[in-house]
Motif scaffolding. Structure first.
Motif, mmCIF file in Angstrom:
data_model
loop_
_atom_site.group_PDB
_atom_site.id
_atom_site.type_symbol
_atom_site.label_atom_id
_atom_site.label_comp_id
_atom_site.label_asym_id
_atom_site.label_seq_id
_atom_site.Cartn_x
_atom_site.Cartn_y
_atom_site.Cartn_z
ATOM 1 N N ILE A 248 57.309 44.099 21.410
ATOM 2 C CA ILE A 248 57.662 45.142 22.209
ATOM 3 C C ILE A 248 58.399 46.046 22.016
ATOM 4 C CG2 ILE A 248 59.675 43.891 23.529
ATOM 5 C CD1 ILE A 248 58.648 44.938 26.262
ATOM 6 N N ILE A 249 59.432 45.696 21.086
ATOM 7 C CA ILE A 249 60.369 46.690 20.135
ATOM 8 C C ILE A 249 59.676 47.143 18.908
ATOM 9 C CG2 ILE A 249 62.276 46.843 19.047
ATOM 10 C CD1 ILE A 249 62.508 46.395 22.243
ATOM 11 N N MET A 250 59.138 46.010 17.963
ATOM 12 C CA MET A 250 58.563 46.373 16.944
ATOM 13 C C MET A 250 57.400 47.226 16.902
ATOM 14 S SD MET A 250 60.381 44.757 14.342
ATOM 15 C CE MET A 250 61.728 45.394 15.259
ATOM 16 N N ASP A 251 56.631 47.194 17.925
ATOM 17 C CA ASP A 251 55.451 47.870 18.039
ATOM 18 C C ASP A 251 55.647 49.653 17.914
ATOM 19 O OD1 ASP A 251 53.558 46.196 18.066
ATOM 20 O OD2 ASP A 251 53.455 46.001 20.046
ATOM 21 N N THR A 252 56.962 49.842 18.731
ATOM 22 C CA THR A 252 57.438 51.123 18.791
ATOM 23 C C THR A 252 57.976 51.840 17.208
ATOM 24 O OG1 THR A 252 57.732 51.038 20.935
ATOM 25 C CG2 THR A 252 58.832 52.893 19.870
ATOM 26 N N VAL A 253 58.856 50.635 16.632
ATOM 27 C CA VAL A 253 59.483 51.043 15.519
ATOM 28 C C VAL A 253 58.225 51.145 14.264
ATOM 29 C CG1 VAL A 253 61.035 50.088 13.707
ATOM 30 C CG2 VAL A 253 61.659 49.646 16.143
ATOM 31 N N GLU A 254 57.243 50.475 14.585
ATOM 32 C CA GLU A 254 56.102 50.514 13.517
ATOM 33 C C GLU A 254 55.643 51.952 13.427
ATOM 34 O OE1 GLU A 254 51.603 48.955 12.777
ATOM 35 O OE2 GLU A 254 52.854 48.236 14.492
ATOM 36 N N SER A 255 55.120 52.405 14.655
ATOM 37 C CA SER A 255 54.843 53.604 14.677
ATOM 38 C C SER A 255 55.641 54.840 14.295
ATOM 39 C CB SER A 255 54.224 54.002 16.348
ATOM 40 O OG SER A 255 55.431 53.941 17.250
ATOM 41 N N LYS B 247 54.473 54.164 2.756
ATOM 42 C CA LYS B 247 54.025 52.918 2.614
ATOM 43 C C LYS B 247 53.888 52.478 3.834
ATOM 44 C CE LYS B 247 55.206 48.491 0.711
ATOM 45 N NZ LYS B 247 56.087 47.578 -0.239
ATOM 46 N N LYS B 248 52.640 52.021 4.531
ATOM 47 C CA LYS B 248 52.397 51.701 5.662
ATOM 48 C C LYS B 248 52.795 50.047 5.914
ATOM 49 C CE LYS B 248 50.860 55.736 6.803
ATOM 50 N NZ LYS B 248 51.762 56.697 7.608
ATOM 51 N N LEU B 249 53.452 49.900 6.993
ATOM 52 C CA LEU B 249 54.187 48.657 7.564
ATOM 53 C C LEU B 249 53.765 48.289 8.650
ATOM 54 C CD1 LEU B 249 57.716 49.055 6.246
ATOM 55 C CD2 LEU B 249 55.899 47.995 4.911
ATOM 56 N N ASP B 250 53.183 46.858 8.841
ATOM 57 C CA ASP B 250 52.721 46.466 10.105
ATOM 58 C C ASP B 250 54.107 45.665 10.924
ATOM 59 O OD1 ASP B 250 52.905 43.825 9.659
ATOM 60 O OD2 ASP B 250 51.137 43.728 8.602
ATOM 61 N N ASN B 251 54.038 45.628 12.083
ATOM 62 C CA ASN B 251 55.246 45.067 13.025
ATOM 63 C C ASN B 251 55.799 43.759 12.267
ATOM 64 O OD1 ASN B 251 53.175 43.559 14.025
ATOM 65 N ND2 ASN B 251 53.443 44.313 16.037
ATOM 66 N N ASP B 252 54.890 42.859 11.978
ATOM 67 C CA ASP B 252 55.132 41.418 11.347
ATOM 68 C C ASP B 252 56.059 41.646 10.171
ATOM 69 O OD1 ASP B 252 54.123 39.887 13.317
ATOM 70 O OD2 ASP B 252 52.306 40.022 12.227
ATOM 71 N N GLU B 253 55.606 42.561 9.236
ATOM 72 C CA GLU B 253 56.594 42.932 7.991
ATOM 73 C C GLU B 253 57.916 43.581 8.332
ATOM 74 O OE1 GLU B 253 53.239 43.980 4.590
ATOM 75 O OE2 GLU B 253 53.358 45.583 6.305
ATOM 76 N N ILE B 254 57.911 44.498 9.245
ATOM 77 C CA ILE B 254 59.222 45.074 9.653
ATOM 78 C C ILE B 254 60.108 43.925 10.357
ATOM 79 C CG2 ILE B 254 60.306 46.786 11.211
ATOM 80 C CD1 ILE B 254 57.680 48.507 10.908
ATOM 81 N N ALA B 255 59.339 43.107 11.094
ATOM 82 C CA ALA B 255 60.224 41.986 11.794
ATOM 83 C C ALA B 255 60.795 41.200 10.499
ATOM 84 C CB ALA B 255 59.455 41.247 12.703
ATOM 85 N N ILE C 73 64.757 51.793 9.144
ATOM 86 C CA ILE C 73 64.430 50.552 9.866
ATOM 87 C C ILE C 73 65.426 50.111 10.861
ATOM 88 C CG2 ILE C 73 63.684 48.149 10.005
ATOM 89 C CD1 ILE C 73 61.852 48.825 7.271
ATOM 90 N N ALA C 74 66.499 49.879 10.269
ATOM 91 C CA ALA C 74 67.738 49.414 11.080
ATOM 92 C C ALA C 74 68.323 50.356 12.238
ATOM 93 C CB ALA C 74 69.030 49.432 10.142
ATOM 94 N N ASN C 75 68.330 51.783 11.925
ATOM 95 C CA ASN C 75 68.383 52.667 12.908
ATOM 96 C C ASN C 75 67.320 53.091 13.832
ATOM 97 O OD1 ASN C 75 70.941 53.492 11.815
ATOM 98 N ND2 ASN C 75 69.881 54.816 10.316
ATOM 99 N N MET C 76 66.216 52.741 13.578
ATOM 100 C CA MET C 76 65.110 52.966 14.484
ATOM 101 C C MET C 76 64.926 51.765 15.257
ATOM 102 S SD MET C 76 62.868 55.153 15.341
ATOM 103 C CE MET C 76 63.047 56.354 13.760
ATOM 104 N N THR C 77 65.340 50.574 14.834
ATOM 105 C CA THR C 77 65.211 49.391 15.590
ATOM 106 C C THR C 77 66.447 49.304 16.626
ATOM 107 O OG1 THR C 77 64.231 48.119 13.591
ATOM 108 C CG2 THR C 77 65.451 46.957 15.544
ATOM 109 N N ALA C 78 67.377 49.862 16.301
ATOM 110 C CA ALA C 78 68.768 49.885 17.121
ATOM 111 C C ALA C 78 68.508 50.880 18.274
ATOM 112 C CB ALA C 78 69.892 50.147 16.422
ATOM 113 N N THR C 79 67.860 52.215 17.872
ATOM 114 C CA THR C 79 67.654 53.053 18.830
ATOM 115 C C THR C 79 66.538 52.742 20.042
ATOM 116 O OG1 THR C 79 68.176 54.821 17.395
ATOM 117 C CG2 THR C 79 66.889 55.660 19.196
#
Length: 246
Positions: free
Chosen positions: A85-92, A100-108, A137-143
């Motif tokens: 629910i958080i990672m999908d938005t961060v991924e996009s 370099k494209k990353l999926d939500n599992d990689e970002i998590a 990634i850190a800033n986008m996840t926090a926001t």
């Protein structure tokens, strides 16, 4: 029969196999240098800090309860941040700015959350092979989490960002000096192990004292080893002497 080895014998073994020990140390050190500087991809870290703190009640007991509730909620937030629910938005959002494209599992998997006990502050840490990607990634996840938390937690609006992540161009791994030192020590240990194993496996008789003192045998004499070139030299000298006499 047990065979004791004294200090003098140990140094003798080290001198005898010094080439093997040196070669092993050099090889392992070179391997550590190659892996550290040319094979292992450097990793960079960035972190942002968030504060969990709702509007305080004027009553002292109520304030204490609110603080404890906020501290307990951090554990829930830590589990929630890396969920789809958080990672999908961060991924996009990350993939729009990253080639370099990353999926939500990689970002998590790049994210870790830490906090001190009884603290209302927790950190979102991101690690990536690029310093700017780690900060993004850190800033986008926090926001994203700050915006979505009130909806997910039924109107609980108590998350605020107190410091943003900045790119740190100093890699956190590999630790170059430590890796080279490990290579030196490992090579030295391997060389020592080879030296002592070869010495223990060598069953040849080294000197006369081994026969008389260790095995209790009687020495009948010593036959010296004569090199082939010395035999040829003596044969030529003997032939020459016989020829003169004849």
């Amino acid at each position: 029969m047990e065979q004791a080895i004294n200090i003098e014998q140990i140094f003798g073994i080290l001198r005898k196999h010094r080439r093997v020990i040196t070669l092993s140390t050099v090889i392992c050190t070179l391997l550590a240098i190659v892996l550290t500087f040319f094979v292992i991809t450097p990793q960079y870290s960035a972190s942002t800090e968030l504060l969990v703190n709702r509007k305080q009640n004027t009553d002292a007991n109520a304030q204490w309860n609110q603080v404890q509730t906020d501290v307990q909620m951090i554990n829930t937030y830590k589990d929630l941040i890396t969920k789809p629910i958080i990672m999908d938005t961060v991924e996009s959002k990350i993939n729009k700015e990253n080639s370099k494209k990353l999926d939500n599992d990689e970002i998590a998997s790049m994210i870790s959350i830490t906090n001190n006990q009884n603290s209302q502050v927790f950190s979102i840490n991101a690690k990536a092979d690029n310093a700017y990607t780690a900060a993004d990634i850190a800033n986008m996840t926090a926001t994203t989490f700050q915006k979505k938390a009130p909806k997910i937690m039924s109107g609980t609006d108590n998350v605020s960002i107190i410091s943003k992540a900045k790119p740190d161009l100093t890699p956190v791994s590999p630790r170059r000096k430590l890796n080279v030192l490990i290579g030196i020590v490992l090579g030295l240990l391997i060389g020592l192990a080879i030296a002592f194993i070869r010495e223990l496996m060598d069953k040849t008789v080294k000197d006369e004292s081994f026969l008389t003192e260790e095995l209790g045998l009687t020495s009948l004499g010593v036959i010296n080893n004569i090199a082939p070139k010395d035999l040829i030299k003596k044969a030529i000298m003997r032939t020459s002497t016989l020829s003169r006499r004849g």
